[in-house]
Design an enzyme around this catalytic site. Structure first.
Site, short mmCIF file in Angstrom:
data_model
loop_
_atom_site.label_atom_id
_atom_site.label_comp_id
_atom_site.label_asym_id
_atom_site.label_seq_id
_atom_site.Cartn_x
_atom_site.Cartn_y
_atom_site.Cartn_z
CD GLN A 139 -3.08 -1.04 0.47
OE1 GLN A 139 -3.63 0.04 0.30
NE2 GLN A 139 -3.53 -2.15 -0.10
CE LYS A 155 0.17 1.72 7.45
NZ LYS A 155 -0.41 0.41 7.82
CG ASP A 174 -3.85 -0.37 4.10
OD1 ASP A 174 -4.38 -1.45 3.82
OD2 ASP A 174 -2.67 -0.25 4.45
CG LEU A 256 6.61 6.09 17.40
CD1 LEU A 256 6.86 7.56 17.08
CD2 LEU A 256 6.52 5.89 18.91
CD1 TRP A 257 11.59 2.63 12.84
CD2 TRP A 257 10.11 2.50 11.17
NE1 TRP A 257 12.09 1.75 11.93
CE2 TRP A 257 11.21 1.63 10.89
CE3 TRP A 257 9.06 2.58 10.26
CZ2 TRP A 257 11.26 0.86 9.73
CZ3 TRP A 257 9.12 1.81 9.11
CH2 TRP A 257 10.21 0.96 8.86
CG ASP A 322 -5.08 -8.37 3.82
OD1 ASP A 322 -5.05 -9.34 3.05
OD2 ASP A 322 -4.35 -7.37 3.70
CD GLU A 327 5.57 -7.95 10.21
OE1 GLU A 327 5.87 -7.48 9.11
OE2 GLU A 327 4.42 -7.90 10.68
CG ASP A 341 1.03 -3.49 7.97
OD1 ASP A 341 1.28 -2.27 8.09
OD2 ASP A 341 1.85 -4.31 7.55
#
Length: 437
Positions: A139, A155, A174, A256-257, A322, A327, A341
């Site tokens: 996406q 996003k 999304d 946030l990463w 979906d 992870e 996600d």
């Protein structure tokens, strides 16, 4: 045999009532103590505290309070206040440092994280100092740097809030608002496995264009007087796949990463779909599929299978069919299933895709802690609490009433399935955290 089944149902019903009471007991006591304090501070009351307590316990006010003053609405309001982020909480250090210190193998942020709101505010209001392509996935997304210090994923919005996605359970692009609703739902259910999320409206020419990389700029174009881009991803083929601003502003969600020391390991989900018309996965045709999953060393012990069951319940509530992969943190055997996600959620409020619950109804197991949370949210409490929390997000409204109603309807189905499992396998369906090895 019929007598045994009846006794099992009666036993399960008594257990549900007991657990429900224990869940609500802290809230009930909180209100009781609040009214008690208010009554005891009234002018002209007894100066002797012990005598005052005796009078209070025997008063008609106390008896009436127990039966009528503690309403469902009061409990809902208390839960909203407990889970609603405080954007003005003072921070004594960098918000990014705080968020990084929070991350652990079994949670991304702690329970009762007072600084959460201030960190979300920093994400939503911080200066964007760099913009580039998103780094993974199918996406369209952007990778942004906030205040030269913190990486976030942006996003963009594709649909208005009332748009209904039709087709397969995993159709459509999304839904950025779904990411926000999913984050707070996870918090309500004690599933703190979702990276921090907040909505943001960005002025494209002022905040994105000046700090974009040259390769990102090559995907910019104009359409009907608005700025657009199509970025780079598996399905980003060109301008026909682009997204455009509205009056110069683009709405979206920031994620946030996570800290760089936590590397992610990708796993194929054992209950993934084939994504091919007319071809079913093994779990769709084998009622004993869970036994085969349990034969794998990944799922025979530890948290992993229960995490999958937690996640399937969560996904069913939000309508996400979906989750084909998941992870975990590399190097941690007890790592949680990280619930990344969640954009393929809240697409169609009229469809409840029961197959999402396959891990639950095939394995017939659930953590007691999650079951308790679900019980506490029944009878319309879930939708009202979540709506109250979502109201504070910068791009509110997040969900339509139809989607909120769908949450309550789906929760009822989940609880019915749990009770069916209890009737089938007894209390073996309920797993206490202390028993996980």
């Amino acid at each position: 045999m019929k007598t045994k089944v009846r006794l099992l149902f009666i036993g399960a019903a008594i257990f549900v009532i007991y657990v429900s009471y224990k869940i609500l007991e802290p809230e009930l006591l909180r209100y009781k103590n609040a009214y008690k304090s208010k009554w005891m501070s009234t002018e002209g009351q007894h100066s002797n505290e012990a005598e005052a307590k005796t009078v209070f316990s025997n008063s008609s006010f106390n008896r009436e309070m127990n039966s009528s003053e503690i309403t469902k609405q009061q409990i809902i309001q208390t839960m909203i206040e407990n889970y609603k982020p405080n954007f003005f909480y003072p921070l004594e250090e960098s918000p990014w440092d705080i968020a990084a210190k929070w991350v652990e193998p079994r949670q991304i942020y702690p329970e009762n994280a007072k600084e959460l709101g201030a960190i979300l505010k920093a994400m939503s209001q911080g200066t964007i100092t760099s913009a580039d392509f998103g780094q993974r996935g199918t996406q369209l997304k952007l990778t942004l740097l906030i205040d030269n210090a913190q990486k976030v994923i942006f996003k963009p919005a594709w649909y208005p809030r009332d748009y209904v996605v039709t087709g397969t359970p995993y159709s459509g692009r999304d839904r950025h608002n779904g990411e926000i609703a999913a984050f707070y739902l996870g918090s309500l259910l004690g599933l703190r496995r979702i990276p921090l999320v907040i909505g943001r409206r960005i002025h494209f020419e002022k905040e994105i264009l000046p700090v974009s990389t040259s390769r990102l700029i090559t995907t910019f174009f104009e359409k009907d007087g608005e700025s657009c881009f199509y970025g780079r991803c598996r399905y980003c083929m060109g301008p026909e796949d682009g997204v455009c601003t509205t009056n110069g502003v683009i709405e979206g969600t920031l994620v946030l990463w996570m800290p760089s020391q936590f590397k992610l390991t990708l796993h194929k989900h054992p209950w993934s779909r084939t994504y091919r018309e007319g071809i079913q996965a093994k779990w769709e045709t084998d009622d004993h599929y869970c036994d085969k999953v349990k034969s794998s060393p990944y799922y025979s012990t530890g948290h992993r299978l229960l995490d999958i069951i937690d996640t399937c319940i969560f996904d069913y509530l939000i309508g996400n069919a979906d989750r084909h992969h998941y992870e975990t943190f590399e190097g941690y055997e007890d790592s949680m299933l990280i619930m990344l996600d969640n954009g393929k959620s809240f697409g169609n409020p009229d469809i409840d895709e029961f197959s999402i619950l396959a891990p639950l109804y095939q394995c017939c197991q659930i953590r007691v802690t999650l079951w308790e949370k679900l019980l506490a949210m029944k009878d319309g409490i879930l939708s009202q609490v979540l709506a109250g929390i979502l109201y504070v997000d910068p791009i509110t409204p997040i969900l339509t009433q139809k989607h909120l109603d769908a949450l309550d309807r789906r929760l009822k189905t989940v609880l019915e399935q749990i009770h069916a499992c209890i009737a089938e396998v007894g209390t073996h369906a309920l797993v206490f955290e202390s028993s996980i090895r």
